[in-house]
Structure formats: structure tokens, C-alpha cells
Design an enzyme around this catalytic site. Structure first.
Site, mmCIF file in Angstrom:
data_model
loop_
_atom_site.group_PDB
_atom_site.id
_atom_site.type_symbol
_atom_site.label_atom_id
_atom_site.label_comp_id
_atom_site.label_asym_id
_atom_site.label_seq_id
_atom_site.Cartn_x
_atom_site.Cartn_y
_atom_site.Cartn_z
ATOM 1 N N GLY A 161 0.833 -1.190 0.000
ATOM 2 C CA GLY A 161 0.000 0.000 0.000
ATOM 3 C C GLY A 161 0.870 1.243 0.000
ATOM 4 O O GLY A 161 2.002 1.233 -0.485
ATOM 5 N N ARG A 162 0.348 2.321 0.588
ATOM 6 C CA ARG A 162 1.084 3.583 0.581
ATOM 7 C C ARG A 162 2.474 3.432 1.205
ATOM 8 O O ARG A 162 3.480 3.866 0.645
ATOM 9 C CB ARG A 162 0.305 4.654 1.358
ATOM 10 C CG ARG A 162 -1.069 4.993 0.810
ATOM 11 C CD ARG A 162 -1.733 6.022 1.711
ATOM 12 N NE ARG A 162 -3.092 6.336 1.342
ATOM 13 C CZ ARG A 162 -4.167 5.696 1.793
ATOM 14 N NH1 ARG A 162 -4.014 4.678 2.634
ATOM 15 N NH2 ARG A 162 -5.384 6.053 1.421
ATOM 16 N N ILE A 163 2.523 2.810 2.402
ATOM 17 C CA ILE A 163 3.807 2.715 3.108
ATOM 18 C C ILE A 163 4.727 1.728 2.409
ATOM 19 O O ILE A 163 5.923 1.988 2.251
ATOM 20 C CB ILE A 163 3.582 2.347 4.582
ATOM 21 C CG1 ILE A 163 2.785 3.455 5.286
ATOM 22 C CG2 ILE A 163 4.917 2.121 5.289
ATOM 23 C CD1 ILE A 163 2.355 3.120 6.700
ATOM 24 N N ARG A 183 -2.468 -8.157 -1.826
ATOM 25 C CA ARG A 183 -3.779 -8.722 -2.183
ATOM 26 C C ARG A 183 -4.083 -8.565 -3.664
ATOM 27 O O ARG A 183 -4.804 -9.363 -4.248
ATOM 28 C CB ARG A 183 -4.882 -8.063 -1.357
ATOM 29 C CG ARG A 183 -4.895 -8.495 0.096
ATOM 30 C CD ARG A 183 -5.991 -7.800 0.861
ATOM 31 N NE ARG A 183 -5.765 -6.368 0.959
ATOM 32 C CZ ARG A 183 -6.545 -5.518 1.600
ATOM 33 N NH1 ARG A 183 -7.645 -5.960 2.181
ATOM 34 N NH2 ARG A 183 -6.259 -4.233 1.651
ATOM 35 N N ARG A 243 2.369 -4.196 12.396
ATOM 36 C CA ARG A 243 1.566 -4.605 13.543
ATOM 37 C C ARG A 243 2.178 -5.848 14.182
ATOM 38 O O ARG A 243 2.583 -6.792 13.493
ATOM 39 C CB ARG A 243 0.114 -4.913 13.123
ATOM 40 C CG ARG A 243 -0.736 -3.682 12.848
ATOM 41 C CD ARG A 243 -0.998 -2.910 14.129
ATOM 42 N NE ARG A 243 -1.837 -1.734 13.931
ATOM 43 C CZ ARG A 243 -1.390 -0.514 13.713
ATOM 44 N NH1 ARG A 243 -0.079 -0.306 13.603
ATOM 45 N NH2 ARG A 243 -2.220 0.501 13.585
ATOM 46 N N GLU A 272 2.040 -4.795 23.872
ATOM 47 C CA GLU A 272 2.594 -3.454 24.076
ATOM 48 C C GLU A 272 1.876 -2.801 25.249
ATOM 49 O O GLU A 272 0.667 -2.987 25.416
ATOM 50 C CB GLU A 272 2.411 -2.614 22.811
ATOM 51 C CG GLU A 272 3.171 -3.165 21.610
ATOM 52 C CD GLU A 272 2.984 -2.320 20.356
ATOM 53 O OE1 GLU A 272 2.393 -1.211 20.439
ATOM 54 O OE2 GLU A 272 3.407 -2.767 19.286
ATOM 55 N N HIS A 290 7.247 1.299 19.085
ATOM 56 C CA HIS A 290 6.065 1.643 18.276
ATOM 57 C C HIS A 290 6.069 3.146 17.991
ATOM 58 O O HIS A 290 5.142 3.877 18.344
ATOM 59 C CB HIS A 290 4.773 1.234 18.984
ATOM 60 C CG HIS A 290 3.601 1.122 18.038
ATOM 61 N ND1 HIS A 290 2.534 0.294 18.262
ATOM 62 C CD2 HIS A 290 3.328 1.749 16.862
ATOM 63 C CE1 HIS A 290 1.657 0.391 17.279
ATOM 64 N NE2 HIS A 290 2.127 1.275 16.409
ATOM 65 N N GLY A 292 6.876 4.644 14.794
ATOM 66 C CA GLY A 292 7.034 4.904 13.366
ATOM 67 C C GLY A 292 6.629 6.292 12.936
ATOM 68 O O GLY A 292 7.247 6.899 12.064
#
Length: 325
Positions: A161-163, A183, A243, A272, A290, A292
Site C-alpha cells: 500500500g502507501r507505506i 492482495r 503490527r 505493548e 512503536h 514509526g
């Protein structure tokens, strides 16, 4: 700030510029000193009767929690792209609007993934520990503590996707060969020369480095487990800045201890904020908390987008980043 201003509560303190806008344009209680959990957020919602709730993953809302929300709430705005901490169908079924913060955190999350790719491959955690501890008392031998070169390696991306695409763009600066599993296959323009694999199992044996960029799904089995790890070449590197639920951490620990994986870079964990101590004790893991999107620019943009959604709802306008399914 007047009584006519939209009423909101938030589960966390937001960056200074966002808090200044809340004071100016919204009716809200003071920000919490520490992130609120779900129970505390629900209690505040009942005492304050807000129109909107701004939250993060620290205060997940499941179906039972959503049933307890006061009738005043019309919008749940998450300051994140990921939605795995929200039961979106239950929120929508109750007639509540939902928004997230896509796009504005793409670059910083991709930067973080590249940091982990470099750090895990070049043994940054071990080098840092050696120097910081004062145990670097002699020159390293030519064959000691050797990392792995990143330039020219084969990078497998799960989730384009975007990232994922932003990571691929950065990786090309290191002359890396980009492989991906997604996908759907991207257009030739989006692929920009990357090689598509319809089956993850076919891509994994080709990867020197594997980087995860797909969303998590509550209750779903980890996509990276003992079987999929075994398909990676010995000496490869795993990076997860997506994730924690995507990885079976016990299988990851085994692969790192055995040397099947040379290293790992992790920004997310299955638990977490207290990850598995067996994992954090391993020397060949580069760890961040976590973080980012944790830059002034990005966290401010995320908070502002959440407020844009609240303002749009109050004005009867379409939400700029609505979640509809």
C-alpha cells in the site's frame, strides 16, 4: 472557545500545535497526563458527553465497549491509519462516524522501516551496546561482528500500500531488488519494476530482507510463523514496523536464536507496551517503541487531520478521511 464549539475528548495528549487548536476551536477537558485506557475513556465520555472521541490504540473499542458509549457521541476519530483497535462494523452499525489519518504518516513510517532494515542488517544494536557499555577495549578483528550489506540485496515487501510503496522507493536508492506480495497486483507505474508474487510462500525463499507493511486484524493468525520463517534463506533479516499481531514471536525467537535469521528490526510487538522479555533480551534484535510516526511534523499532521474530521462533522460536511467499511 465557547459552548457552541464542538465538544470532544481525547485519550492522549496531542502535540502542542494540536492542543492549541483544541483550546481555540473546540470545547474539551484538559488533556490527560497519561494515555487513557478504554475504561477511563468511557468514564470520561459519560461525564463530559462529547460529540467526538479522539483516540489511539491505547484505548481500543470493541463491540461491548461501543455499546457503552453515551448517545452524545457521533464520531470516533482515531489518530492512526490502522483500525485493528476498533470494531468498525459495530461503530458503523450504531450509526457513528469513524475516521482515521491516512497519507500523512506514510513517509515517516517508511523512514522507520528503512532505519530497521539498515540497523538489523548492520548489527546496530550490538555495536551501540558494545560502545555504550564501555566494553569496546580493543580494535575489532577483520572477522568479528560482521553485519550484512544492504546495497543490492533482495527486499521482500508484504503489503504494497502507501507505506510499502514508499519503502520500495527508498530501497531503490540502495540499489535493492524489490519483490512484493499483496492482495492485488499493482499497476506497472505503481510497481516501478518490482516483482509481484501472488503467493507469499513463493516469494519468501527469494528474500534477503523481509519487511511487513500490511494491516493487522484482530483474532487473525500471524502471517509470519514457524513455517513461513523456515522458507526464508538462512541469514536473512525480518523487519516489522506494521503490527505486532503479524508475527508469531515464539517462532521469531527460535529463528533468531538458531541463527536462521541473522537479525530482526521491530517497532511493534504482540504485547505493548511490555514486549516479551525473551525477545528483547536477544542481542540481534533492533528495537524501537512503536514510534514509526513519532516526529513533530507527522504527529502534528495526524492530530490536525483528526480535528479536521471533528470540525467537518460539526459543520455537516463530508469527513476528509472517513472510514466507511
Amino acid at each position: 472557545m465557547t459552548d457552541a464549539a464542538p465538544r470532544l475528548i481525547r485519550s492522549v495528549r496531542l502535540p502542542d500545535a494540536v492542543e492549541a487548536r483544541i483550546r481555540s476551536d473546540f470545547t474539551a477537558p484538559p488533556p490527560p497526563e497519561n494515555p487513557l485506557n478504554t475504561q477511563s475513556l468511557l468514564e470520561l465520555a459519560h461525564s463530559y458527553a462529547p460529540t467526538a472521541i479522539i483516540l489511539t490504540h491505547t484505548a481500543p473499542l470493541r463491540q461491548a465497549d461501543i455499546a457503552r458509549l453515551p448517545d452524545s457521541v457521533r464520531l470516533v476519530a482515531t489518530v492512526s491509519v490502522g483500525l485493528d483497535h476498533l470494531d468498525v462494523p459495530a461503530l458503523l452499525a450504531r450509526g457513528l462516524a469513524v475516521s482515521n489519518t491516512p497519507d500523512v504518516l506514510t513517509d515517516c513510517n517508511a523512514d522507520m522501516a528503512m532505519l530497521h532494515i539498515l540497523a538489523a542488517s548492520r548489527r546496530a544494536a550490538e555495536y551501540f551496546t558494545l560502545v555504550k557499555s564501555g566494553n569496546w577495549t580493543r580494535p575489532l578483528g577483520m572477522d568479528e561482528m560482521l553485519g550484512r550489506r544492504v546495497t543490492g540485496k533482495r527486499l521482500g515487501i508484504v503489503g504494497m500500500g502507501r507505506i510499502g510503496q514508499a519503502v520500495a522507493h527508498r530501497a531503490r536508492g540502495f540499489e535493492m531488488e524489490v519483490l512484493y506480495h499483496n492482495r492485488r497486483r499493482l499497476t506497472p507505474e505503481e510497481e516501478a519494476g518490482a516483482t509481484y508474487y501472488d503467493r507469499l510462500e513463493d516469494m519468501l525463499p527469494q528474500c534477503d530482507i523481509l519487511s511487513l507493511h500490511m494491516p493487522g486484524s484482530a483474532g487473525a493468525a500471524p502471517i509470519i510463523n514457524a513455517d513461513t520463517l523456515a522458507l526464508l534463506p538462512r541469514g536473512s533479516v525480518l523487519v516489522n514496523a506494521a503490527r505486532g499481531s503479524l508475527v508469531d514471536e515464539n517462532a521469531l525467537i527460535d529463528a533468531l536464536r538458531s541463527g536462521h535469521l541473522a537479525g530482526a528490526g521491530l517497532d511493534v510487538y504482540s504485547k505493548e507496551p511490555n514486549p516479551n522479555p525473551e525477545l528483547t533480551a536477544l542481542p540481534n534484535v533492533f528495537l524501537t517503541p512503536h514510534a514509526g510516526s513519532a516526529t513533530v511534523e507527522t504527529r502534528t499532521a495526524m492530530g490536525m487531520l483528526a480535528l479536521d474530521n471533528v470540525a467537518a462533522l460539526a459543520a455537516g460536511k463530508p469527513l476528509p478521511s472517513a472510514v466507511t467499511a
